[in-house]
Design a protein around this motif. Structure first.
Motif, short mmCIF file in Angstrom:
data_model
loop_
_atom_site.label_atom_id
_atom_site.label_comp_id
_atom_site.label_asym_id
_atom_site.label_seq_id
_atom_site.Cartn_x
_atom_site.Cartn_y
_atom_site.Cartn_z
N ALA B 47 -0.41 -2.51 4.91
CA ALA B 47 -0.87 -2.97 4.08
C ALA B 47 -0.42 -2.55 2.96
CB ALA B 47 -2.37 -2.69 4.66
N LEU B 48 -0.29 -1.70 2.21
CA LEU B 48 0.82 -2.50 0.94
C LEU B 48 2.50 -2.13 1.28
CD1 LEU B 48 -0.84 0.42 -0.35
CD2 LEU B 48 -1.42 -1.77 -2.01
N VAL B 49 3.00 -1.87 2.24
CA VAL B 49 4.24 -2.20 2.35
C VAL B 49 4.70 -3.53 2.78
CG1 VAL B 49 6.18 -1.64 4.08
CG2 VAL B 49 4.66 0.44 3.80
N ALA B 50 6.22 -3.09 2.02
CA ALA B 50 6.12 -5.10 1.77
C ALA B 50 6.96 -5.67 2.74
CB ALA B 50 7.42 -4.54 0.68
N GLU B 51 6.61 -6.96 2.95
CA GLU B 51 6.85 -7.86 3.84
C GLU B 51 8.20 -7.60 4.50
OE1 GLU B 51 4.07 -11.28 4.31
OE2 GLU B 51 4.89 -11.12 2.77
N ALA B 52 8.97 -6.94 3.56
CA ALA B 52 10.88 -7.24 3.78
C ALA B 52 11.01 -6.19 4.35
CB ALA B 52 11.34 -7.36 2.60
N GLN B 53 9.74 -4.78 4.02
CA GLN B 53 9.69 -3.24 5.18
C GLN B 53 8.85 -3.55 6.17
OE1 GLN B 53 9.43 -1.84 1.93
NE2 GLN B 53 11.47 -2.72 0.85
N GLY B 54 8.30 -4.42 6.83
CA GLY B 54 8.01 -4.85 7.90
C GLY B 54 6.12 -4.37 7.80
N GLY B 55 5.92 -4.43 6.67
CA GLY B 55 4.19 -4.12 5.85
C GLY B 55 3.30 -5.26 5.77
N ALA B 56 2.47 -5.54 5.19
CA ALA B 56 1.71 -6.78 5.37
C ALA B 56 1.53 -7.63 3.85
CB ALA B 56 0.14 -5.80 5.84
N GLY B 57 2.71 -6.70 2.58
CA GLY B 57 2.42 -6.53 1.37
C GLY B 57 1.45 -6.84 0.31
N LEU B 58 0.54 -6.32 0.65
CA LEU B 58 -0.68 -6.74 0.22
C LEU B 58 -0.70 -5.53 -0.90
CD1 LEU B 58 -3.35 -6.43 2.86
CD2 LEU B 58 -2.57 -8.00 2.25
N SER B 59 -1.25 -6.28 -1.75
CA SER B 59 -1.50 -5.82 -3.90
C SER B 59 -2.16 -4.54 -3.20
CB SER B 59 -1.77 -5.97 -4.69
OG SER B 59 -3.28 -7.30 -4.17
N ALA B 60 -2.37 -3.39 -4.37
CA ALA B 60 -3.65 -2.47 -4.94
C ALA B 60 -4.81 -3.31 -4.65
CB ALA B 60 -3.01 -1.89 -6.14
N ALA B 61 -4.69 -4.40 -5.53
CA ALA B 61 -6.46 -5.23 -5.77
C ALA B 61 -6.86 -5.61 -4.14
CB ALA B 61 -6.18 -6.57 -6.78
N GLU B 62 -5.87 -5.99 -3.21
CA GLU B 62 -6.41 -7.10 -1.74
C GLU B 62 -6.96 -5.22 -1.40
OE1 GLU B 62 -3.87 -10.77 -1.79
OE2 GLU B 62 -2.70 -8.45 -1.52
N THR B 63 -6.52 -4.34 -1.97
CA THR B 63 -6.66 -3.07 -0.47
C THR B 63 -8.00 -2.56 -0.88
OG1 THR B 63 -4.65 -2.06 -1.36
CG2 THR B 63 -4.60 -2.78 0.93
N ALA B 85 1.81 6.66 -0.21
CA ALA B 85 3.33 7.32 -0.12
C ALA B 85 3.87 6.01 0.79
CB ALA B 85 3.04 8.42 0.88
N ARG B 86 3.63 5.74 2.43
CA ARG B 86 4.81 4.86 2.88
C ARG B 86 5.09 3.78 2.64
NH1 ARG B 86 3.18 5.50 8.85
NH2 ARG B 86 3.73 3.78 8.69
N THR B 87 3.86 2.94 1.78
CA THR B 87 4.62 2.07 0.63
C THR B 87 5.57 2.24 -0.62
OG1 THR B 87 2.54 1.12 0.87
CG2 THR B 87 4.02 0.50 -1.15
N ALA B 88 5.61 3.31 -1.03
CA ALA B 88 6.42 3.94 -2.32
C ALA B 88 8.01 4.36 -1.44
CB ALA B 88 5.66 5.21 -2.42
N ILE B 89 8.22 5.52 -0.01
CA ILE B 89 8.07 5.44 0.79
C ILE B 89 9.48 4.85 0.87
CG2 ILE B 89 9.38 6.71 3.15
CD1 ILE B 89 6.81 8.06 2.20
N ALA B 90 8.99 3.29 1.54
CA ALA B 90 9.88 2.38 2.29
C ALA B 90 10.59 1.29 1.28
CB ALA B 90 8.64 0.82 2.36
#
Lengths: 386, 324
Positions: B47-63, B85-90
């Motif tokens: 959910a937090l992973v950037a859209e460019a990296q295949g995620g939903a690109g949501l913010s910490a506040a949104e999740t 962690a997945r977000t930071a790794i991506a």
């Protein structure tokens, strides 16, 4: 069972935040020579000339429409100005209640004639209102008020009774009082109305009451056959109880329920910053004070957003006030312990005087505007327990 | 997705998957597998992973609603840590590994090995371990793992610390923020369950919630939950701010103690039983306070920042450093 709705986070709009630097600059100049123990009086210290100066700058009546002389800026603009005034310890008592609740009350319930008469003068800082709620035998049990405005044949009222603990009555021009216009005290909330009383008319005696710090901001006000015109009524006859409760949402959720001890905090921080080194206990206390201020401010902003949306968040306001005043009361006790943790420490006299004042007044923080126990009862009702 | 959509689907998922029985059964990686599989299928992991990296690109506040829901059900698994962690790794252009990722609170070198303190480490496939001004991603299998036996964290020891490096990832800050959000969820659930009990339980011929002494305690509990939620929102809105996260860890930690105490006081003896689920929530709060630094740690960091700042007032400091 109901639970109390959680409020979404809210932020101050940039155009309102933009007011802050100008207010800061004004206050820095105005309060330059005022010692902290006087600034610690916060919204208990009054200076009508200071209040008029704020009015001249357009910083009163912020939530009132322009056609009534207001700034039409809303509650967030007021929040910004209130924060700065309180953090600085400006003597705001003359206009505080007027600006916070009398103006919005008249706007909401007043007739067009009442709005046109009072609101421009409120915005200009020319007239001040006090609130007549408590009586010698009616404190927390507000619905038991006995002061009576007896309707007269042909219109108008004859007012008899007594109000007490009325803050700043001696320097105010008007009182908005909760009085009985029909029935008996046994009718409780029914038959109560709000009236605007011109305090300069015959039959009114104002006796200041000295508080334990030596100030005389509150007073006892006696009404002896005071004749009032029909236009003295504000809102609906018999709807006084509902109106008073709506008013309390304005009274209970603002920065003044968080910042009452802030002059003491900043005076203590100034002293700490002058020391070459700090003990861990002091540092931890500083951090705790900052942390709680942050959380309380966030909560207060959320309630302000509900006021902006036109709600009357009475229970949420009670919640902010109880949490906020608990914080305000914790501060002087914690700082007292910190200051004297070293028996040989020699803190500045001004800090000690500021502490003495704040410790002495702190019990009132959870009394004024509804006691802690009453507020918790309201919250209990709000969560479906009563 | 809007806030309430996220909140609703997180609530539904947790209610279905993270049942009290499931929570009681979660002891290690093997027991975590079936629960984790359902959580992973939910789509929240990226959910937090950037859209460019295949995620939903949501913010910490949104999740934040996902973390609150996890807390309300006392989820022991590091779902939120894995999401972060997945977000930071991506973001570091590294390959996201499969499985559960825990975030260590602290690490030190010990006789050539790396020793880390890892909350929820008993469930982890991978661990993000603080390393200089960033973190390093290590396989849990490569470590000697020793649980404390009371659920707060594992001590993990790697002979050789080889793995992808994530520069700038502040494990302690990230872990503390996640922990406070889940604690608020647990506080909400404690409040709701205590309120229900006070309405159901009768003594002296009426529900105990009719007694003022009980009402006042429940009012305080309600206040503390609302205050704690406001603090969690602040931290979620500024996940990179030490000041915002510190404010949350301090106030939520203090509130948690009082909320747990009131919940148990109102429940009386039944609240002391294994059978009632109450202890799952109060124990969640105990762990939360112990993880990633307790109140004095964060208050000291915050206090030092206040004393070092040039601000004229505490309000100025808080306004500019906590609110964004």
């Amino acid at each position: 069972m109901t639970s109390l709705a959680s409020l979404p986070p809210a932020a101050i709009p940039p155009e309102d935040e933009a007011l802050r630097p100008e207010v800061k600059a004004f206050l820095a100049k105005q309060l330059e020579d005022m010692p902290p123990e006087r600034r610690a009086r916060s919204w208990m210290g009054s200076d009508p000339a200071f209040s008029r100066a704020l009015g001249q700058r357009g910083w009163l009546g912020l939530s009132l429409p322009k056609r009534y002389g207001g700034a039409e800026r809303g509650f967030f603009a007021r929040f910004v100005i209130a924060e700065e005034l309180l953090a600085a310890g400006a003597p705001v008592a003359a206009h505080w209640i007027t600006d916070r609740q009398s103006g919005p009350l008249i706007l909401r319930y007043g007739t067009e004639a009442q709005r046109a008469f009072y609101l421009p003068k409120i915005s200009a800082g020319e007239i001040f209102f006090c609130i007549g709620m408590s009586e010698p035998n009616s404190g927390s049990d507000l619905a038991s008020v006995r002061t009576r405005a007896e309707p007269l044949p042909g219109g108008g009222y004859r007012l008899n009774g007594r109000k007490i603990w009325t803050s700043n009555a001696a320097i105010c021009h008007y009182m908005i009082a909760l009085v009985r216009t029909s029935g008996t005290p046994d009718d409780r909330q029914k038959g109560l109305s709000q009236v605007i009383i011109d305090l300069r008319q015959p039959g009114i005696a104002i006796r200041p009451i000295r508080d334990l710090s030596g100030d005389a901001h509150f007073a006892e006000v006696t009404f002896d056959d005071v004749l009032m015109p029909a236009e003295a009524l504000i809102g609906e006859e018999g709807a006084g109880w509902e109106q008073v409760n709506a008013e309390l949402a304005f009274e209970r959720s603002g920065p003044e329920r968080i910042l009452s001890s802030m002059v003491l905090v900043d005076t203590w921080l100034g002293y700490l910053k002058s020391l070459p080194a700090h003990g861990r206990d002091d540092i931890v206390l500083v951090g705790r004070l900052a942390a709680h201020l942050a959380a309380l401010r966030a909560l207060s902003l959320s309630v302000t957003a509900r006021l902006v949306a036109g709600d009357s968040p009475v229970v949420h306001a009670a919640l902010v006030k109880d949490l906020g005043t608990t914080y305000e009361q914790m501060i002087p006790q914690a700082i007292a312990a910190a200051i004297a943790a070293d028996p040989g420490a020699s803190p500045p006299d001004a800090l000690l005087r500021t502490l003495a004042y704040t410790v002495s007044m702190a019990p009132s923080f959870s009394l004024r505007g509804g006691t802690r126990e009453i507020l918790r009862g309201m919250i209990a009702r709000g969560i479906g327990l009563r | 997705m809007t806030d309430s959509l996220i909140a609703d689907s997180a609530d539904r998922l947790m209610a279905e998957v993270v049942t009290p029985a499931a929570v009681r059964g979660l002891k290690d990686r093997a027991s975590a597998a079936p629960v984790w599989m359902q959580l992973a299928e939910s789509g929240f992991l990226d959910a937090l992973v950037a859209e460019a990296q295949g995620g939903a690109g949501l913010s910490a506040a949104e999740t934040l609603p996902v973390l609150l829901a996890a807390g309300r059900h006392a989820l022991p698994l590091p779902l939120a840590a894995t999401m972060a962690a997945r977000t930071a790794i991506a973001a570091a252009r590294e390959t996201i590994p499969e499985g559960i990722i825990a975030i260590a609170a602290a690490a030190r070198a010990d006789d050539g090995a790396l020793v880390a303190q890892v909350p929820a480490g008993e469930f982890a496939d991978m661990v993000l371990v603080p390393d200089g001004d960033g973190a390093i991603l290590l396989a849990a299998d490569a470590a000697h793992r020793e649980a404390t036996g009371e659920g707060t964290f594992c001590r993990m020891r790697w002979r050789a610390a080889n793995g992808p490096r994530l520069p700038g990832f502040d494990a302690l800050l990230c872990g503390a923020r996640i922990e406070t959000a889940e604690m608020v969820g647990a506080m909400e659930a404690l409040c709701a369950t205590t309120l229900r009990y006070a309405n159901d339980r009768a003594q002296f011929g009426k529900p105990i919630g009719k007694f003022q002494a009980v009402q006042q305690q429940l009012a305080v509990m309600t206040e503390l939950v609302h205050g704690a939620r406001a603090a969690a929102h602040l931290a979620a809105a500024a996940p990179g701010s030490m000041e915002a996260v510190a404010a949350a860890k301090v106030t939520i930690g203090e509130g948690a103690m009082e909320v747990a105490a009131i919940a148990h006081a109102v429940h009386g003896a039944i609240g002391m039983t294994e059978e009632l689920d109450l202890h799952l929530l109060s124990d969640r709060l105990r762990r939360g306070r112990l993880r990633y630094g307790s109140e004095p740690y964060w208050a000291e960091r915050l206090g030092r920042a206040v004393l070092a700042a040039p601000d004229a007032t505490l309000l100025d400091f808080v306004r500019t450093r906590v609110f964004f």
